[in-house]
Design a protein around this motif. Structure first.
Motif, PDB file in Angstrom:
ATOM      1  N   ILE A   1       0.882  -1.172   0.000  1.00  0.00           N
ATOM      2  CA  ILE A   1       0.000   0.000   0.000  1.00  0.00           C
ATOM      3  C   ILE A   1       0.913   1.214   0.000  1.00  0.00           C
ATOM      4  O   ILE A   1       1.725   1.379   0.915  1.00  0.00           O
ATOM      5  N   ALA A   2       0.811   2.071  -1.018  1.00  0.00           N
ATOM      6  CA  ALA A   2       1.849   3.077  -1.219  1.00  0.00           C
ATOM      7  C   ALA A   2       1.300   4.393  -1.729  1.00  0.00           C
ATOM      8  O   ALA A   2       0.270   4.439  -2.405  1.00  0.00           O
ATOM      9  N   THR A   3       2.026   5.470  -1.412  1.00  0.00           N
ATOM     10  CA  THR A   3       1.849   6.740  -2.105  1.00  0.00           C
ATOM     11  C   THR A   3       2.811   6.743  -3.291  1.00  0.00           C
ATOM     12  O   THR A   3       3.894   6.157  -3.227  1.00  0.00           O
ATOM     13  N   PRO A   4       2.437   7.384  -4.405  1.00  0.00           N
ATOM     14  CA  PRO A   4       3.239   7.256  -5.626  1.00  0.00           C
ATOM     15  C   PRO A   4       4.684   7.718  -5.489  1.00  0.00           C
ATOM     16  O   PRO A   4       5.606   7.039  -5.957  1.00  0.00           O
ATOM     17  N   GLY A   5       4.899   8.863  -4.840  1.00  0.00           N
ATOM     18  CA  GLY A   5       6.255   9.408  -4.761  1.00  0.00           C
ATOM     19  C   GLY A   5       7.231   8.492  -4.058  1.00  0.00           C
ATOM     20  O   GLY A   5       8.343   8.253  -4.548  1.00  0.00           O
ATOM     21  N   ARG A   6       6.838   7.961  -2.909  1.00  0.00           N
ATOM     22  CA  ARG A   6       7.741   7.085  -2.171  1.00  0.00           C
ATOM     23  C   ARG A   6       7.983   5.779  -2.909  1.00  0.00           C
ATOM     24  O   ARG A   6       9.106   5.247  -2.908  1.00  0.00           O
ATOM     25  N   LEU A   7       6.948   5.242  -3.565  1.00  0.00           N
ATOM     26  CA  LEU A   7       7.146   3.999  -4.301  1.00  0.00           C
ATOM     27  C   LEU A   7       8.087   4.214  -5.479  1.00  0.00           C
ATOM     28  O   LEU A   7       8.935   3.356  -5.771  1.00  0.00           O
ATOM     29  N   VAL A   8       7.971   5.342  -6.159  1.00  0.00           N
ATOM     30  CA  VAL A   8       8.915   5.654  -7.238  1.00  0.00           C
ATOM     31  C   VAL A   8      10.341   5.706  -6.693  1.00  0.00           C
ATOM     32  O   VAL A   8      11.282   5.185  -7.317  1.00  0.00           O
ATOM     33  N   ASP A   9      10.522   6.317  -5.527  1.00  0.00           N
ATOM     34  CA  ASP A   9      11.853   6.375  -4.912  1.00  0.00           C
ATOM     35  C   ASP A   9      12.415   4.969  -4.687  1.00  0.00           C
ATOM     36  O   ASP A   9      13.593   4.702  -4.966  1.00  0.00           O
ATOM     37  N   LEU A  10      11.589   4.075  -4.177  1.00  0.00           N
ATOM     38  CA  LEU A  10      12.044   2.717  -3.880  1.00  0.00           C
ATOM     39  C   LEU A  10      12.332   1.929  -5.158  1.00  0.00           C
ATOM     40  O   LEU A  10      13.248   1.102  -5.195  1.00  0.00           O
ATOM     41  N   VAL A  11      11.542   2.183  -6.194  1.00  0.00           N
ATOM     42  CA  VAL A  11      11.818   1.549  -7.482  1.00  0.00           C
ATOM     43  C   VAL A  11      13.173   2.014  -8.016  1.00  0.00           C
ATOM     44  O   VAL A  11      13.998   1.209  -8.484  1.00  0.00           O
ATOM     45  N   GLU A  12      13.421   3.316  -7.941  1.00  0.00           N
ATOM     46  CA  GLU A  12      14.689   3.861  -8.439  1.00  0.00           C
ATOM     47  C   GLU A  12      15.881   3.360  -7.638  1.00  0.00           C
ATOM     48  O   GLU A  12      16.984   3.204  -8.183  1.00  0.00           O
ATOM     49  N   ARG A  13      15.673   3.078  -6.354  1.00  0.00           N
ATOM     50  CA  ARG A  13      16.737   2.509  -5.508  1.00  0.00           C
ATOM     51  C   ARG A  13      16.893   1.002  -5.709  1.00  0.00           C
ATOM     52  O   ARG A  13      17.745   0.400  -5.085  1.00  0.00           O
ATOM     53  N   LYS A  14      16.022   0.434  -6.530  1.00  0.00           N
ATOM     54  CA  LYS A  14      16.003  -1.017  -6.784  1.00  0.00           C
ATOM     55  C   LYS A  14      15.668  -1.817  -5.520  1.00  0.00           C
ATOM     56  O   LYS A  14      16.072  -2.964  -5.359  1.00  0.00           O
ATOM     57  N   ASP A  15      14.896  -1.184  -4.640  1.00  0.00           N
ATOM     58  CA  ASP A  15      14.425  -1.872  -3.438  1.00  0.00           C
ATOM     59  C   ASP A  15      13.130  -2.622  -3.691  1.00  0.00           C
ATOM     60  O   ASP A  15      12.670  -3.368  -2.818  1.00  0.00           O
ATOM     61  N   VAL A  16      12.510  -2.403  -4.849  1.00  0.00           N
ATOM     62  CA  VAL A  16      11.279  -3.104  -5.173  1.00  0.00           C
ATOM     63  C   VAL A  16      11.167  -3.228  -6.689  1.00  0.00           C
ATOM     64  O   VAL A  16      11.609  -2.348  -7.437  1.00  0.00           O
ATOM     65  N   ARG A  17      10.601  -4.338  -7.143  1.00  0.00           N
ATOM     66  CA  ARG A  17      10.266  -4.550  -8.551  1.00  0.00           C
ATOM     67  C   ARG A  17       8.773  -4.846  -8.628  1.00  0.00           C
ATOM     68  O   ARG A  17       8.222  -5.534  -7.764  1.00  0.00           O
ATOM     69  N   LEU A  18       8.144  -4.343  -9.669  1.00  0.00           N
ATOM     70  CA  LEU A  18       6.684  -4.460  -9.775  1.00  0.00           C
ATOM     71  C   LEU A  18       6.242  -5.406 -10.887  1.00  0.00           C
ATOM     72  O   LEU A  18       5.045  -5.493 -11.169  1.00  0.00           O
ATOM     73  N   ASP A  19       7.164  -6.135 -11.496  1.00  0.00           N
ATOM     74  CA  ASP A  19       6.791  -6.971 -12.628  1.00  0.00           C
ATOM     75  C   ASP A  19       6.012  -8.214 -12.223  1.00  0.00           C
ATOM     76  O   ASP A  19       5.489  -8.928 -13.099  1.00  0.00           O
ATOM     77  N   ARG A  20       5.894  -8.494 -10.920  1.00  0.00           N
ATOM     78  CA  ARG A  20       5.083  -9.617 -10.453  1.00  0.00           C
ATOM     79  C   ARG A  20       3.714  -9.172  -9.948  1.00  0.00           C
ATOM     80  O   ARG A  20       2.914 -10.009  -9.516  1.00  0.00           O
TER      81      ARG A  20
END
Length: 477
Positions: free
Chosen positions: A159-178
């Motif tokens: 459950i996320a707000t867009p800005g923080r999730l984008v930050d985590l994606v850019e840090r490679k702390d999360v992938r969303l392809d699943r």
């Protein structure tokens, strides 16, 4: 004291920015009358019964059969109508049995604000636990390191707000392809707040063949891009129009004189019971809260400059009754659910009809009753009535002054004790009728809202410009 003879809460015709329904060829499944018809996991059914959730609300009855079948859903229902379970139950039921690898969640809920993220997490956590699913909440204002750890440990639902999730994606702390199920809650507000680019960037990362659901209290053409690009043959359920009003909610416009506005607001704040009061800016929220505390009113401030832990503690104190008045910017207009709030006060009128509906939605939730009161100066009356007309409402308009019986009849207002709440300074505001208004920084005594050497016309033009700017950038988030 003058009042219009008959309030009219009946909806007017839908506004021009009403939802444009996308074309779809597959018929929707019919609504259900009971949760028993849905084939939900037994653990979920037992929890629903334990929580007293027996009969689906209209938005749930309409959308659950289709969402559980894996259809894309575009749903609209007024605030407090049960949207969280409408998307949450199918998301959890369809994710049950799947296991997330480190940094690879299986389902995603995007929301515009930290408060709404916490509310969604609080609602879904018991059902997720019963199904053995792990939740992670990813929002700004909290430790990004801890959130990265939760994702690394594995979480099926994020459950996320867009800005923080984008930050985590850019840090490679999360992938969303699943991610196979994606929900946008309050999609129109994310568009209004300028999150569209971030939301589209995230939606481009989830599984293309996955299920998408958009839910909101208002869905208008601001989200056409998201609907057209990401929803496939969606089922559209609109159980409430964008202008819908709650039958158990009363709407009042109280016309006050400038020098008496904050004395009136102070007496309303001193009433018995919980009340949420909305002001336009963070600075005015802080000043008015300090004034209320000095007047003997147990108040607390909530706005976007407060840290998330402080905002969470403030809301918990409000829920427990330790604080009776929540003074807030629009940050509290969505995603805040507190039982037994029977009055919402717009000390400063909202910028548009959608803000009005969402502010008012903090009361009369899930079948309860409540009132929404808007304070207006004489030169604001016409614009506020036009705004409320856009919301489908014809409120009762009453001229009031502090200390009058009519003000007490409508709002429960009373004179504050004048004994400062512990740790606060005595207020300079006198709690008597006609006393000088509470004056914020940058104003001149006897000239409410006017800076030094500023003419009345210049002050009015400046305030109008500030209000328009606030509407554009949604200050307070």
């Amino acid at each position: 004291m003058n009042s219009s003879p008959r309030p009219d809460h009946s909806p007017r015709p839908a506004a021009a920015d009403d939802l444009a329904r996308p074309a779809g060829g597959t018929p929707a499944l019919p609504p259900v009358a009971s949760f028993d018809e849905l084939g939900l996991p037994s653990a979920v059914r037992e929890l629903l019964t334990a929580h007293g959730v027996v009969t689906p609300f209209p938005i749930q009855a309409a959308t659950l059969p289709n969402a559980l079948a894996g259809r894309d859903v575009l749903g609209r229902g007024r605030t407090g109508s049960g949207k969280t379970l409408a998307f949450g139950l199918p998301l959890l039921a369809r994710t049950a049995g799947l296991r997330a690898e480190a940094r690879k969640p299986r389902a995603l809920v995007l929301v515009p604000t930290r408060e709404l993220a916490q509310q969604v997490a609080d609602v879904l956590a018991p059902y997720a636990g019963a199904l053995g699913l792990r939740l992670a909440t990813v929002v700004g204002g909290m430790s990004i390191g801890r959130q990265a750890t939760a994702l690394r440990d594995g979480a099926e639902v994020v459950i996320a707000t867009p800005g923080r999730l984008v930050d985590l994606v850019e840090r490679k702390d999360v992938r969303l392809d699943r991610v196979g199920i994606t929900v946008l809650d309050e999609a129109d507000q994310m568009a209004d707040l300028g999150f569209t680019d971030q939301v589209t960037a995230l939606l481009d990362l989830v599984r293309e063949d996955g299920q998408r659901m958009l839910f909101s209290a208002t869905l208008d053409r601001n989200v056409d891009l998201l609907v057209g690009r990401y929803l496939h043959d969606p089922v559209v359920h609109s159980v409430d129009a964008v202008t819908a009003s709650v039958d158990t909610m009363e709407h009042h416009v109280l016309q006050v004189h400038g020098a008496d506005k904050y004395a009136t607001a102070t007496e309303i704040a001193a009433r018995d019971g919980r009340v949420i009061m909305f002001l336009a800016t963070k600075a005015s929220v802080d000043r008015f809260t300090a004034h209320l505390l000095g007047s003997g009113v147990r108040a607390a401030a909530l706005h976007g400059d407060k840290s998330q832990p402080l905002r969470t503690r403030t809301l918990e104190k409000f829920r427990r009754g330790e604080v009776t008045v929540l003074v807030a910017t629009n940050v509290a207009a969505r995603g805040i659910h507190v039982d037994d709030v029977d009055l919402v006060v717009n000390v400063d009128p909202p910028a548009d009809h959608k803000d009005y509906l969402h502010r008012g939605g903090r009361t009369a939730r899930a079948g309860g009753s409540g009132s929404v009161v808007t304070l207006v100066l004489p030169d604001q009356r016409k614009e506020v009535l036009r705004l409320m007309g856009d919301a489908g409402l014809r409120p009762r308009v009453t001229q009031v002054r502090s200390g009058e019986a009519e003000l007490s009849r409508i709002t429960g207002a009373r004179a504050p004790s004048g004994v400062p709440v512990d740790g606060s300074a005595p207020s300079a505001e006198r709690p008597r009728r006609g006393g000088a208004q509470f004056r914020g920084m940058g104003t001149v005594p006897g000239k409410p809202g006017r800076a030094k050497n500023e003419s009345r016309r210049s002050a009015e033009e400046r305030k109008l410009a500030e209000a328009r700017k606030a509407a554009r950038v949604r200050r307070g988030h």
